[in-house]
Design a protein around this motif. Structure first.
Motif, PDB file in Angstrom:
ATOM      1  N   VAL A  57     -11.867  24.347 -36.805  1.00  0.00           N
ATOM      2  CA  VAL A  57     -11.313  23.008 -36.980  1.00  0.00           C
ATOM      3  C   VAL A  57      -9.799  23.070 -37.196  1.00  0.00           C
ATOM      4  CG1 VAL A  57     -11.473  22.649 -39.504  1.00  0.00           C
ATOM      5  CG2 VAL A  57     -11.896  20.749 -37.939  1.00  0.00           C
ATOM      6  N   THR A  58      -9.322  24.144 -37.819  1.00  0.00           N
ATOM      7  CA  THR A  58      -7.879  24.301 -38.013  1.00  0.00           C
ATOM      8  C   THR A  58      -7.178  24.507 -36.684  1.00  0.00           C
ATOM      9  OG1 THR A  58      -8.164  25.213 -40.242  1.00  0.00           O
ATOM     10  CG2 THR A  58      -6.103  25.711 -39.108  1.00  0.00           C
ATOM     11  N   ARG A  59      -7.707  25.390 -35.837  1.00  0.00           N
ATOM     12  CA  ARG A  59      -7.082  25.642 -34.526  1.00  0.00           C
ATOM     13  C   ARG A  59      -7.068  24.378 -33.676  1.00  0.00           C
ATOM     14  NH1 ARG A  59     -10.897  30.314 -33.922  1.00  0.00           N
ATOM     15  NH2 ARG A  59     -10.066  31.924 -35.310  1.00  0.00           N
ATOM     16  N   ILE A  60      -8.178  23.655 -33.683  1.00  0.00           N
ATOM     17  CA  ILE A  60      -8.240  22.407 -32.906  1.00  0.00           C
ATOM     18  C   ILE A  60      -7.203  21.421 -33.432  1.00  0.00           C
ATOM     19  CG2 ILE A  60      -9.661  20.379 -32.404  1.00  0.00           C
ATOM     20  CD1 ILE A  60     -12.101  22.291 -32.461  1.00  0.00           C
ATOM     21  N   SER A  61      -7.099  21.302 -34.749  1.00  0.00           N
ATOM     22  CA  SER A  61      -6.156  20.355 -35.365  1.00  0.00           C
ATOM     23  C   SER A  61      -4.715  20.725 -35.048  1.00  0.00           C
ATOM     24  CB  SER A  61      -6.371  20.312 -36.880  1.00  0.00           C
ATOM     25  OG  SER A  61      -7.669  19.849 -37.191  1.00  0.00           O
ATOM     26  N   ILE A  62      -4.404  22.008 -35.043  1.00  0.00           N
ATOM     27  CA  ILE A  62      -3.044  22.448 -34.700  1.00  0.00           C
ATOM     28  C   ILE A  62      -2.710  22.038 -33.268  1.00  0.00           C
ATOM     29  CG2 ILE A  62      -1.610  24.476 -34.230  1.00  0.00           C
ATOM     30  CD1 ILE A  62      -3.004  25.842 -36.619  1.00  0.00           C
ATOM     31  N   ASP A  63      -3.641  22.254 -32.351  1.00  0.00           N
ATOM     32  CA  ASP A  63      -3.407  21.878 -30.949  1.00  0.00           C
ATOM     33  C   ASP A  63      -3.215  20.373 -30.808  1.00  0.00           C
ATOM     34  OD1 ASP A  63      -3.587  24.505 -30.149  1.00  0.00           O
ATOM     35  OD2 ASP A  63      -5.693  24.383 -29.523  1.00  0.00           O
ATOM     36  N   VAL A  64      -4.042  19.594 -31.504  1.00  0.00           N
ATOM     37  CA  VAL A  64      -3.931  18.133 -31.435  1.00  0.00           C
ATOM     38  C   VAL A  64      -2.604  17.682 -32.028  1.00  0.00           C
ATOM     39  CG1 VAL A  64      -4.893  15.956 -32.279  1.00  0.00           C
ATOM     40  CG2 VAL A  64      -6.420  17.765 -31.472  1.00  0.00           C
ATOM     41  N   SER A 114       6.315  22.360 -39.375  1.00  0.00           N
ATOM     42  CA  SER A 114       5.764  22.684 -38.057  1.00  0.00           C
ATOM     43  C   SER A 114       4.246  22.662 -38.158  1.00  0.00           C
ATOM     44  CB  SER A 114       6.238  24.072 -37.623  1.00  0.00           C
ATOM     45  OG  SER A 114       5.587  25.072 -38.401  1.00  0.00           O
ATOM     46  N   PRO A 115       3.545  22.532 -37.021  1.00  0.00           N
ATOM     47  CA  PRO A 115       2.077  22.527 -37.084  1.00  0.00           C
ATOM     48  C   PRO A 115       1.499  23.758 -37.786  1.00  0.00           C
ATOM     49  CG  PRO A 115       2.784  21.706 -34.961  1.00  0.00           C
ATOM     50  CD  PRO A 115       4.033  22.180 -35.665  1.00  0.00           C
ATOM     51  N   LEU A 116       2.066  24.945 -37.541  1.00  0.00           N
ATOM     52  CA  LEU A 116       1.554  26.146 -38.197  1.00  0.00           C
ATOM     53  C   LEU A 116       1.832  26.112 -39.699  1.00  0.00           C
ATOM     54  CD1 LEU A 116       2.308  29.134 -35.786  1.00  0.00           C
ATOM     55  CD2 LEU A 116       0.069  28.319 -36.551  1.00  0.00           C
ATOM     56  N   GLU A 117       3.040  25.715 -40.082  1.00  0.00           N
ATOM     57  CA  GLU A 117       3.365  25.618 -41.503  1.00  0.00           C
ATOM     58  C   GLU A 117       2.443  24.629 -42.197  1.00  0.00           C
ATOM     59  OE1 GLU A 117       8.200  26.526 -41.484  1.00  0.00           O
ATOM     60  OE2 GLU A 117       7.424  24.476 -41.247  1.00  0.00           O
ATOM     61  N   ARG A 118       2.196  23.514 -41.545  1.00  0.00           N
ATOM     62  CA  ARG A 118       1.355  22.479 -42.132  1.00  0.00           C
ATOM     63  C   ARG A 118      -0.065  22.994 -42.339  1.00  0.00           C
ATOM     64  NH1 ARG A 118       1.548  16.127 -40.447  1.00  0.00           N
ATOM     65  NH2 ARG A 118      -0.158  15.375 -41.759  1.00  0.00           N
ATOM     66  N   ALA A 119      -0.599  23.678 -41.325  1.00  0.00           N
ATOM     67  CA  ALA A 119      -1.967  24.198 -41.441  1.00  0.00           C
ATOM     68  C   ALA A 119      -2.066  25.241 -42.544  1.00  0.00           C
ATOM     69  CB  ALA A 119      -2.404  24.798 -40.103  1.00  0.00           C
ATOM     70  N   VAL A 120      -1.096  26.146 -42.600  1.00  0.00           N
ATOM     71  CA  VAL A 120      -1.112  27.184 -43.628  1.00  0.00           C
ATOM     72  C   VAL A 120      -0.981  26.558 -45.015  1.00  0.00           C
ATOM     73  CG1 VAL A 120       0.183  29.134 -44.598  1.00  0.00           C
ATOM     74  CG2 VAL A 120      -0.266  29.025 -42.133  1.00  0.00           C
ATOM     75  N   PHE A 121      -0.104  25.586 -45.157  1.00  0.00           N
ATOM     76  CA  PHE A 121       0.086  24.933 -46.447  1.00  0.00           C
ATOM     77  C   PHE A 121      -1.203  24.247 -46.896  1.00  0.00           C
ATOM     78  CE2 PHE A 121       1.191  21.452 -49.253  1.00  0.00           C
ATOM     79  CZ  PHE A 121       2.109  22.038 -50.121  1.00  0.00           C
ATOM     80  N   VAL A 122      -1.846  23.523 -46.009  1.00  0.00           N
ATOM     81  CA  VAL A 122      -3.080  22.813 -46.354  1.00  0.00           C
ATOM     82  C   VAL A 122      -4.174  23.798 -46.768  1.00  0.00           C
ATOM     83  CG1 VAL A 122      -4.986  21.451 -45.383  1.00  0.00           C
ATOM     84  CG2 VAL A 122      -2.615  20.755 -44.982  1.00  0.00           C
ATOM     85  N   LEU A 123      -4.362  24.850 -45.978  1.00  0.00           N
ATOM     86  CA  LEU A 123      -5.427  25.809 -46.292  1.00  0.00           C
ATOM     87  C   LEU A 123      -5.157  26.540 -47.597  1.00  0.00           C
ATOM     88  CD1 LEU A 123      -6.122  27.358 -42.764  1.00  0.00           C
ATOM     89  CD2 LEU A 123      -7.508  25.680 -43.982  1.00  0.00           C
ATOM     90  N   ARG A 124      -3.894  26.902 -47.817  1.00  0.00           N
ATOM     91  CA  ARG A 124      -3.577  27.700 -49.001  1.00  0.00           C
ATOM     92  C   ARG A 124      -3.425  26.844 -50.256  1.00  0.00           C
ATOM     93  NH1 ARG A 124      -4.426  32.413 -51.412  1.00  0.00           N
ATOM     94  NH2 ARG A 124      -2.766  32.956 -52.878  1.00  0.00           N
ATOM     95  N   GLU A 125      -2.569  25.818 -50.180  1.00  0.00           N
ATOM     96  CA  GLU A 125      -2.205  25.061 -51.376  1.00  0.00           C
ATOM     97  C   GLU A 125      -3.240  24.014 -51.766  1.00  0.00           C
ATOM     98  OE1 GLU A 125       0.443  25.905 -53.196  1.00  0.00           O
ATOM     99  OE2 GLU A 125       0.772  27.523 -51.754  1.00  0.00           O
TER     100      GLU A 125
END
Length: 308
Positions: A57-64, A114-125
């Protein structure tokens, strides 16, 4: 346990991850559905279903998000996230923290990453994933994910939103605000607003909307006192609700269709920001959507008849 049961057990987590990355209910729901289709079609059973589904779901969300960012750059007027009434992911021990992370203010701030920063922040923080799981989800090394997390935290730290710590006081203030709003009480509204209060509207060019943000307690109070009582006269109702984890409201026309949603940022006993979403494309998941132009015309006629 069947695959369907495994997936349904994690659906709320998957949606909550996707929504925080995307800021869109409809896109998050689509991402979760696509995640199920990939899981269902997978010939092998993953060792950890939670890790596998969270990564998908994270990979799909990053692409979207990468494609959505182009559309948002061309968006007419201020862009606000799609309003969320209830976050399906529940953790009683972290309920306040989770509510803050899904607030309009936090999601707007996340837009700067960035999309990657956002995904990492959400998953981690937000969801406290460890770095091996995050690395698997975003397709980067653990070292790279640590760097992304540091950059994201640095960007967020300076402007990370703060909210009223005492939620009961916050909700009581919101109740007083909505009462003054219905009454058109300018003095009371002014008292409840911070000196530098702002009102921001997102109509996407598809509904009547503010040309720009309105700033200052006096300006915001006068605007509200001039608009809301007129809407009440044409049978628009205000339903106080929590929206994106913060005090808010849903406005409906006389046929109970959704006209707009509001969220309030409350800090130090005053309202700092009011955010309204009237773009019909962002309200459909809440139910039938009102014709905002028709309501506006009727309200203007009511205002003129009162003046005459």
């Amino acid at each position: 346990m069947s695959r369907i049961e495994e997936f349904e057990e994690l659906r709320s987590l998957l949606f909550s991850i996707a929504y925080r990355i995307l800021g869109s209910v409809s896109e998050a729901e689509d991402a979760v559905q696509e995640t199920w289709l990939r899981f269902d079609a997978s010939p092998t059973q993953p060792g950890s279903v939670k890790s596998y589904l969270s990564a998908v779901v994270t990979r799909i969300s990053i692409d979207v998000l990468r494609s959505a960012r182009v559309r948002r750059e061309e968006y007419v007027g201020p862009w606000l996230p799609e309003p969320l009434l209830t976050d399906p992911y529940e953790d009683p021990a972290r309920s306040a923290e989770l509510a803050d992370s899904v607030s309009m203010a936090a999601l707007i701030l996340l837009e700067r990453l960035s999309p990657l920063e956002r995904a990492v922040f959400v998953l981690r923080e937000v969801f406290a994933f460890d770095f091996p799981a995050i690395a698997s989800a975003v397709g980067r090394s653990e070292a790279a994910c640590r760097q992304l997390a540091v950059r994201a935290r640095r960007h967020m730290a300076a402007e990370r939103p703060r909210f009223e710590a005492d939620r009961q006081e916050r909700d009581e203030l919101a109740e007083r605000f909505f009462f003054a709003l219905r009454e058109g009480d300018v003095d009371c509204l002014r008292e409840l607003l911070a000196a530098d209060a702002q009102m921001v509207g997102d109509g996407g060019g598809k509904t009547p909307q503010l040309a720009r943000a309105v700033s200052g307690a006096d300006n915001v109070a006068r605007l509200l006192a001039s608009i809301i009582p007129t809407l009440v006269r044409v049978d628009v109702t205000l339903e106080a609700r929590e929206v994106n984890g913060q005090p808010g409201a849903i406005f409906r026309d006389r046929d109970e269709r959704v006209l707009t949603t509001w969220t309030l940022d409350v800090l130090d006993g005053q309202i700092q920001t009011i955010r309204s979403v009237t773009n019909p494309d962002k309200l459909g998941h809440l139910g039938p959507v009102a014709d905002a132009w028709a309501v506006s015309r009727e309200a203007n006629l009511a205002r003129r008849s009162t003046v005459d």
